[in-house]
Design a protein around this motif. Sequence first.
Motif, PDB file in Angstrom:
ATOM      1  N   TYR A 177      54.498 -16.057  26.017  1.00 59.68           N
ATOM      2  CA  TYR A 177      53.529 -14.972  25.884  1.00 59.68           C
ATOM      3  C   TYR A 177      53.554 -14.472  24.436  1.00 59.68           C
ATOM      4  O   TYR A 177      54.556 -13.934  23.969  1.00 59.68           O
ATOM      5  CB  TYR A 177      53.860 -13.849  26.861  1.00 59.68           C
ATOM      6  N   LYS A 195      49.725 -23.861  20.797  1.00 55.77           N
ATOM      7  CA  LYS A 195      49.281 -24.644  21.954  1.00 55.77           C
ATOM      8  C   LYS A 195      49.049 -26.097  21.561  1.00 55.77           C
ATOM      9  O   LYS A 195      49.442 -27.026  22.288  1.00 55.77           O
ATOM     10  CB  LYS A 195      48.003 -24.048  22.542  1.00 55.77           C
ATOM     11  N   MET A 201      50.190 -18.564  25.457  1.00 54.04           N
ATOM     12  CA  MET A 201      49.046 -17.781  25.921  1.00 54.04           C
ATOM     13  C   MET A 201      49.146 -16.363  25.345  1.00 54.04           C
ATOM     14  O   MET A 201      50.239 -15.902  25.002  1.00 54.04           O
ATOM     15  CB  MET A 201      49.005 -17.740  27.445  1.00 54.04           C
TER      16      MET A 201
END
Length: 199
Positions: A83, A96, A103
């Motif tokens: 996160y 990513k 995310m």
Amino acid sequence: LLWVENQIRLFWEVVPVLPAGGEEIFGLDFGYSNPSSLVRCFVDGLEAGVESLISQVGLTNSDLIIQMNRVMTPEQKEKCPVYCDAAEPARIQEIKDAGFWAMPADKSVRDGIDYVKRHHLQIHEDSDDLIKEIRSYSYRSDKSGRVLEDPVKFNDHLLDALRYALYSNYIRTSKNIPGIKVLDWGDDKSRDAWGEDND
């Protein structure tokens, strides 16, 4: 342990080994002049084992990815959510693209701190920077000395990463905040002692 009026009171202790079991998640706060900060958490209900993995200034995103590859296994990259500070979507996308399950985090400060305060935090003994942040974690106060609801934004980067991990994982997996788990803290004096050294 003496608490100052505006200190943010977390329930925590220092442990030599993180508790086994639970869901493994990560939280990442971006920085450059301030440290880039990565924490690892094992979460089981409102019990959380936590360790700091990265706390370093001067990291470009490429440098940060190199460091993340050093402290995370290929299996963790694939299966464990990271996160990330949602203020920098381009950096999240680059992470990513490097193969991490990255995310954007929910950056709600007050709700996030309230949720972290519900947990019994077991901090790995090698997480010196995180322990220092916890000991100085405080709410702001106004000119009259009235304590406000937002934290002092200083020396809190690992704690931001921890908040991103715990609160965002809750938001992602549940729609209703659970009731505070009944833990055997004993009397109020022993309840406050969780922040002391446990050597």
